[in-house]
Design a protein around this motif. Structure first.
Motif, PDB file in Angstrom:
ATOM      1  N   LYS A 119       9.340 -51.625   8.912  1.00 60.85           N
ATOM      2  CA  LYS A 119       7.903 -52.657   9.122  1.00 60.85           C
ATOM      3  C   LYS A 119       8.523 -53.805   9.891  1.00 60.85           C
ATOM      4  O   LYS A 119       9.465 -54.384   9.952  1.00 60.85           O
TER       5      LYS A 119
ATOM      6  N   GLU B 196      11.077 -42.323  10.789  1.00 56.44           N
ATOM      7  CA  GLU B 196       9.678 -41.837  11.067  1.00 56.44           C
ATOM      8  C   GLU B 196       8.532 -42.634  11.236  1.00 56.44           C
ATOM      9  O   GLU B 196       7.940 -42.015  12.419  1.00 56.44           O
ATOM     10  N   THR B 197       8.706 -43.645  10.952  1.00 54.23           N
ATOM     11  CA  THR B 197       7.346 -44.554  11.048  1.00 54.23           C
ATOM     12  C   THR B 197       7.730 -45.994  11.518  1.00 54.23           C
ATOM     13  O   THR B 197       8.689 -46.454  11.127  1.00 54.23           O
TER      14      THR B 197
ATOM     15  N   LYS C  99      13.963 -44.785   6.785  1.00 59.10           N
ATOM     16  CA  LYS C  99      13.304 -44.215   7.699  1.00 59.10           C
ATOM     17  C   LYS C  99      11.837 -44.720   8.115  1.00 59.10           C
ATOM     18  O   LYS C  99      11.088 -44.273   9.029  1.00 59.10           O
ATOM     19  N   HIS C 100      11.392 -45.638   7.332  1.00 54.90           N
ATOM     20  CA  HIS C 100      10.138 -46.220   7.739  1.00 54.90           C
ATOM     21  C   HIS C 100      10.397 -47.977   7.722  1.00 54.90           C
ATOM     22  O   HIS C 100      11.059 -48.491   6.931  1.00 54.90           O
TER      23      HIS C 100
END
Length: 81
Positions: A40, A73-74, A37-38
């Motif tokens: 980079k 999410e991010t 969910k994250h």
């Protein structure tokens, strides 16, 4: 959704947005996906010096990624180390 499917969907999203970044002399690379969910990423080329790269990240990259992989999410940009 499986981790591999999430990764594939994130890659599809990046392929959709990459031509827009390339047209301005930039690019983007997927660095990692944590906990499914994250995300980079690394903005590259002209995108590293662009004054609106955070707007591009939120309005363009994050929106496109969430379209393909809503569980994300991010999305954060990491600088070259």
């Amino acid at each position: 959704m499986s981790t591999e499917n999430i990764r594939l969907n994130v890659e599809k999203a990046l392929e959709e947005i990459r031509p827009f970044l390339n047209s301005d002399g930039g690019d983007i690379t997927l660095i990692s996906i944590e906990d499914d969910k994250h995300v980079k990423v690394r903005l590259e080329g002209a995108c590293t010096l662009c004054s609106v790269n955070q707007t591009t990240l939120k309005a363009g990259v994050e929106t496109t990624i969430k379209k393909y992989a809503p569980e994300i999410e991010t999305v954060v940009n990491i600088s070259e180390e």
